[in-house]
Enzyme design. Structure first.
Site, mmCIF file in Angstrom:
data_model
loop_
_atom_site.group_PDB
_atom_site.id
_atom_site.type_symbol
_atom_site.label_atom_id
_atom_site.label_comp_id
_atom_site.label_asym_id
_atom_site.label_seq_id
_atom_site.Cartn_x
_atom_site.Cartn_y
_atom_site.Cartn_z
ATOM 1 N N TYR A 20 1.343 8.138 1.510
ATOM 2 C CA TYR A 20 0.275 6.943 0.828
ATOM 3 C C TYR A 20 1.125 5.470 0.992
ATOM 4 O O TYR A 20 0.590 4.305 0.260
ATOM 5 C CB TYR A 20 0.535 7.443 -0.768
ATOM 6 C CG TYR A 20 1.726 7.260 -0.904
ATOM 7 C CD1 TYR A 20 2.196 5.520 -1.908
ATOM 8 C CD2 TYR A 20 2.332 8.670 -1.173
ATOM 9 C CE1 TYR A 20 2.987 5.598 -2.437
ATOM 10 C CE2 TYR A 20 4.151 8.196 -1.800
ATOM 11 C CZ TYR A 20 4.051 7.437 -2.317
ATOM 12 O OH TYR A 20 5.781 7.325 -2.483
ATOM 13 N N GLY A 21 2.062 5.350 1.789
ATOM 14 C CA GLY A 21 2.678 3.681 2.058
ATOM 15 C C GLY A 21 2.377 3.463 2.970
ATOM 16 O O GLY A 21 2.090 3.291 4.021
ATOM 17 N N LEU A 53 4.209 5.112 5.684
ATOM 18 C CA LEU A 53 4.328 5.432 6.750
ATOM 19 C C LEU A 53 2.366 5.735 7.474
ATOM 20 O O LEU A 53 2.254 5.650 7.737
ATOM 21 C CB LEU A 53 4.255 6.452 6.262
ATOM 22 C CG LEU A 53 6.195 6.669 5.906
ATOM 23 C CD1 LEU A 53 5.576 8.033 5.212
ATOM 24 C CD2 LEU A 53 6.730 6.951 7.725
ATOM 25 N N GLU A 113 13.010 8.602 3.749
ATOM 26 C CA GLU A 113 12.770 8.133 2.740
ATOM 27 C C GLU A 113 14.319 8.379 1.344
ATOM 28 O O GLU A 113 13.396 8.329 0.591
ATOM 29 C CB GLU A 113 11.619 8.922 2.118
ATOM 30 C CG GLU A 113 10.438 8.425 3.050
ATOM 31 C CD GLU A 113 9.964 7.250 3.170
ATOM 32 O OE1 GLU A 113 10.758 6.720 2.265
ATOM 33 O OE2 GLU A 113 9.025 7.093 4.719
#
Ligand code: PCA
Length: 158
Positions: A7-8, A10, A82
């Site tokens: 969602y970010g 990536l 992450e």
């Protein structure tokens, strides 16, 4: 193969997408776009403007993102990248599929129908600073959005 919902940074067009496309890190194949069934606070936090999905279901908005089929090597790379489990924790999340292209090969599994519900892993966090709950919530992260909170690349941090 494992399904991961990103969602970010990536996502396609975002600053860390190239890391998932680097075959040296393993294999990641785009499967489709989706949004979380539950609402979550998606905030941009800290001095490096990093996106975090806070593990507080029911607060915030349904979050949009992309589902990738990844192999064991890529999953290990992503966990390390992450900062899992310290910065983020990889947890299962329920998703509403928006568009599905699927993967190739039997390992990618059956193709869900549009709007069907699937489960994938997401990098969410419970180890956030409490004041982050007061930040603005987003539903579709863009590092280059109107918010002006430009993401600071891993390589540019001091
Ligand atoms: N990378 C992961 C979590 C937040 C981030 O920037 C992602 O894109 O889903």
């Amino acid at each position: 193969m494992t399904h991961v919902f990103v969602y970010g940074t990536l996502k396609r067009g975002q600053p860390n997408y190239f890391r998932m496309m680097d075959r040296g890190n393993g294999k990641a194949q785009f499967c489709g776009s989706a949004r979380t069934v539950d609402r979550f606070p998606l905030v941009i936090a800290g001095r490096y403007n990093i996106p975090f999905l806070l593990n507080v279901p029911g607060k915030g908005q349904q979050v949009k993102g992309e589902v990738y089929c990844v192999d064991a090597q890529m999953l290990k790379f992503l966990d390390e990248f992450e900062g899992c489990p310290h910065m983020y924790q990889r947890i299962p999340v329920k998703l509403e599929v928006e568009e599905w292209v699927g993967g190739d090969g039997p390992a990618s599994g059956p193709k869900p129908a549009a709007k069907s519900i699937i489960e994938a892993f997401v990098y969410s966090t419970t180890t956030y600073q409490p004041e982050w709950l007061n930040l603005p919530y987003f539903d579709n992260y863009d590092a280059h959005g109107d918010h002006g909170l430009v993401y600071v690349d891993r390589e540019s941090r001091d």
